[in-house]
Design an enzyme around this catalytic site. Structure first.
Site, PDB file in Angstrom:
ATOM      1  N   ASP A  47      25.712 -76.214  -7.913  1.00 42.41           N
ATOM      2  CA  ASP A  47      25.380 -74.814  -8.208  1.00 42.41           C
ATOM      3  C   ASP A  47      26.183 -74.146  -9.327  1.00 42.41           C
ATOM      4  O   ASP A  47      27.407 -74.302  -9.393  1.00 42.41           O
ATOM      5  CB  ASP A  47      25.641 -73.930  -6.981  1.00 42.41           C
ATOM      6  CG  ASP A  47      25.176 -74.517  -5.703  1.00 42.41           C
ATOM      7  OD1 ASP A  47      24.430 -75.497  -5.725  1.00 42.41           O
ATOM      8  OD2 ASP A  47      25.582 -73.994  -4.657  1.00 42.41           O
ATOM      9  N   GLN A  63      30.008 -75.653  -9.158  1.00 43.15           N
ATOM     10  CA  GLN A  63      30.498 -76.559  -8.116  1.00 43.15           C
ATOM     11  C   GLN A  63      30.775 -77.911  -8.763  1.00 43.15           C
ATOM     12  O   GLN A  63      29.872 -78.511  -9.376  1.00 43.15           O
ATOM     13  CB  GLN A  63      29.439 -76.687  -7.009  1.00 43.15           C
ATOM     14  CG  GLN A  63      29.277 -75.422  -6.181  1.00 43.15           C
ATOM     15  CD  GLN A  63      30.457 -75.221  -5.248  1.00 43.15           C
ATOM     16  OE1 GLN A  63      30.527 -75.830  -4.198  1.00 43.15           O
ATOM     17  NE2 GLN A  63      31.403 -74.367  -5.626  1.00 43.15           N
ATOM     18  N   ASP A 165      28.457 -68.530   0.224  1.00 38.81           N
ATOM     19  CA  ASP A 165      27.851 -68.213  -1.074  1.00 38.81           C
ATOM     20  C   ASP A 165      27.796 -66.704  -1.362  1.00 38.81           C
ATOM     21  O   ASP A 165      26.726 -66.150  -1.651  1.00 38.81           O
ATOM     22  CB  ASP A 165      26.443 -68.836  -1.179  1.00 38.81           C
ATOM     23  CG  ASP A 165      26.435 -70.324  -0.853  1.00 38.81           C
ATOM     24  OD1 ASP A 165      27.510 -70.944  -0.932  1.00 38.81           O
ATOM     25  OD2 ASP A 165      25.363 -70.861  -0.507  1.00 38.81           O
ATOM     26  N   GLU A 219      20.739 -70.136   1.208  1.00 37.09           N
ATOM     27  CA  GLU A 219      21.942 -70.365   0.408  1.00 37.09           C
ATOM     28  C   GLU A 219      21.893 -69.509  -0.870  1.00 37.09           C
ATOM     29  O   GLU A 219      20.830 -69.064  -1.304  1.00 37.09           O
ATOM     30  CB  GLU A 219      22.039 -71.851   0.009  1.00 37.09           C
ATOM     31  CG  GLU A 219      22.165 -72.789   1.204  1.00 37.09           C
ATOM     32  CD  GLU A 219      22.484 -74.230   0.800  1.00 37.09           C
ATOM     33  OE1 GLU A 219      21.771 -74.788  -0.051  1.00 37.09           O
ATOM     34  OE2 GLU A 219      23.463 -74.793   1.335  1.00 37.09           O
TER      35      GLU A 219
HETATM   36  C1  FRU Z   1      23.996 -75.060  -2.382  1.00 37.61           C
HETATM   37  C2  FRU Z   1      25.264 -75.339  -1.601  1.00 37.61           C
HETATM   38  C3  FRU Z   1      25.928 -74.047  -1.213  1.00 37.61           C
HETATM   39  C4  FRU Z   1      27.357 -74.457  -1.054  1.00 37.61           C
HETATM   40  C5  FRU Z   1      27.520 -75.477  -2.147  1.00 37.61           C
HETATM   41  C6  FRU Z   1      28.494 -76.561  -1.834  1.00 37.61           C
HETATM   42  O1  FRU Z   1      23.593 -76.067  -3.234  1.00 37.61           O
HETATM   43  O2  FRU Z   1      24.969 -76.138  -0.478  1.00 37.61           O
HETATM   44  O3  FRU Z   1      25.389 -73.440  -0.055  1.00 37.61           O
HETATM   45  O4  FRU Z   1      28.238 -73.387  -1.217  1.00 37.61           O
HETATM   46  O5  FRU Z   1      26.239 -76.033  -2.361  1.00 37.61           O
HETATM   47  O6  FRU Z   1      28.705 -77.367  -2.938  1.00 37.61           O
END
Ligand code: FRU
Length: 492
Positions: A47, A63, A165, A219
């Site tokens: 993300d 991420q 999130d 999310e």
């Molecule tokens: C969405 C997610 C989020 C989480 C992150 C972890 O793609 O699952 O909910 O914060 O990725 O990497």
């Protein structure tokens, strides 16, 4: 509340990550690497996080797992850009090295306050998710300030394991935060919190709660104003497929409506999928100084085979896209700065399309194609990209169904997918064909294909792993015409 991020040098975990990046950059195989999309320097990206304008540039956090091309304990990687096309690698912003986030710094957002940039993220430890904050005076090094919303601040019947999130924003004199959550009975929720100062938070209300996220939660919410309306984004895990909508294992949706932030009520007037392709998830937006709303998303999808893992990296971002509302629907167009990187223009008009048309100089894999088709009486008419022999990915109008189809089943690489997904090779969307015409704007970048239909009425995003470079227009069951065509190389 201070922990171990020394302001000048970065924390222990970010320093180790940055050293690792420097020492391993050269080991990443360049095959399939994009040229004008953000990608991890090494390792894994999912993300977008904290997408914002601050200190005279745009910031994209994401991420990040540096140590291998698979999802693992999450860091926040960091790029900056002046134009959404060229991305400058910055020191890793957050590492899972604090007392509350040793299992990961999950997704979140950012906000400027009193000249400082705050990152608000999900801290994960021992299976519990809480919301934490970090601050920076220069937009480069971040100091963690600790947990701001602990599990105790969840409504009573919510699970502490799925609370994540945070999207933070300022409105009507207060700070607000929307986070995804899950009830004990498995319902996906969006929760609203309020704060006077970003540090003390109170629960306001549940913005959304239902049983539609059959595999998890809503999310990665985002909330912003667009042309006088409120737009709420979320990425539901396991949304039901509705005809050609929501066909991916996880979807991204937008809701148009009105947020009453005092009461904590979002009145939803319309909802739809954001992108009808294969690889689009967890979008975030920022506002530019010149008033544009720009969105970026992860150009991949969970539970799939990632062919680039063998090259030492996985995951990328979409081309940033400007958002607008037209007739009550979300429109997307590629960020206008990309046009500065157009080279070698080639133009055609009034070209009849038969079963196969190769146009001089229309080929390549780092390319923008803009064209309008007169659909004629063809049963199927469209374009094949990344073509070589029988290998291609094709985008075409199908008269029988009235849909535009993106078919990558012949690209030469099989993408295995989740058992609940029908396939990962064909997606469709419905668009207008006023006057029997259809226009497309397509961006190719080595292993990606982003399609903007009719000026952004719908988009379809997908990765294509092929060694073909051909671009061929074709019609089946009748003939059609290219009314106009422009092709540019995109050179950065
Ligand atoms: C969405 C997610 C989020 C989480 C992150 C972890 O793609 O699952 O909910 O914060 O990725 O990497």
């Amino acid at each position: 509340m201070k922990t171990n991020n020394a302001a000048e040098g970065g924390s222990y975990g970010t320093k180790i990550a940055d050293l690792y990046i420097v020492h391993n950059l050269a080991a990443v195989n360049g095959d399939s690497r994009h040229t004008y999309h953000a990608m991890p320097p090494v390792g894994w990206m999912n993300d977008p996080n904290g997408f914002t304008e601050a200190f005279g540039k745009y910031h994209l956090f994401y991420q990040f797992y540096p140590y291998g091309p698979s999802w693992d304990s999450m860091h926040w990687g960091h790029y900056t850009t002046q134009d959404f096309v060229k991305w400058k690698l910055e020191p890793t912003a957050l590492a899972p090295d604090g007392p509350d986030d040793s299992d990961g710094c999950f997704s979140g957002s950012s906000i400027m306050k009193d000249g400082k940039l705050y990152l608000v993220y999900t801290s994960v430890m021992g299976g519990r998710q809480t919301q934490s904050i970090a601050v920076s005076g220069d937009g480069v090094r971040f100091e963690k300030l600790g947990v701001i919303i602990p599990g105790e601040k969840l409504p009573k019947d919510c699970l502490r394991s799925d609370f994540r999130d945070p999207k933070v924003f300022f409105r009507g004199g207060s700070y607000y935060l929307i986070a995804g959550a899950m009830s004990e009975s498995g319902e996906g929720m969006l929760l609203l919190y309020r704060s006077p100062d970003l540090m003390k938070w109170e629960f306001v209300n549940v913005l959304r709660r239902d049983g539609l996220t059959t595999r998890g939660i809503y999310e990665c919410p985002d909330l912003f104003e667009l042309d006088g309306r409120d737009v709420l984004f979320a990425s539901p895990q396991g949304y039901r497929t509705e005809g050609w909508r929501y066909e991916n294992v996880q979807s991204s949706i937008y809701m148009l409506g009105k947020l009453d932030e005092r009461k904590g009520v979002f009145e939803r007037e319309y909802e739809d999928e954001i992108d009808g392709g294969f690889d689009f998830y967890a979008p975030q937006t920022l506002k530019t100084g010149d008033g544009r709303t720009v969105m970026i998303a992860w150009m991949q999808m969970w539970e799939r085979f990632f062919p680039t893992k063998k090259h030492g990296w996985a995951g990328a971002m979409t081309l940033p896209r400007e958002l607008s509302l037209k007739e009550g629907r979300l429109y997307q167009s590629p960020v206008r700065e990309i046009e500065r990187y157009r080279w070698n223009p080639v133009c055609f008009s009034n070209v009849k399309i038969g079963s196969r048309n190769e146009l001089t100089k229309v080929n390549g894999t780092k390319v923008e194609l803009c064209f309008t088709l007169d659909l004629g009486d063809a049963q199927r008419v469209g374009v094949k990209v990344y073509q070589k022999g029988e290998q291609d990915a094709r985008i075409y109008y199908d008269r029988a169904s009235g849909l535009v189809v993106f078919d990558r089943s012949r690209m030469g690489t099989e993408i295995t997918h989740d058992a609940e997904e029908k396939d990962a090779s064909v997606r469709s969307v419905k668009v207008r064909t006023d006057g029997n015409r259809l226009s497309m704007r397509i961006f190719l970048d080595v292993s990606s294909c982003e399609v903007f239909l009719n000026g952004g009425e719908r988009t379809m995003t997908g990765n294509v792993y092929s060694d073909g470079e051909g671009i061929t227009f074709y019609a089946e069951g009748g003939s059609a015409k290219i009314v106009t065509l422009e092709k540019y190389d995109i050179v950065v």
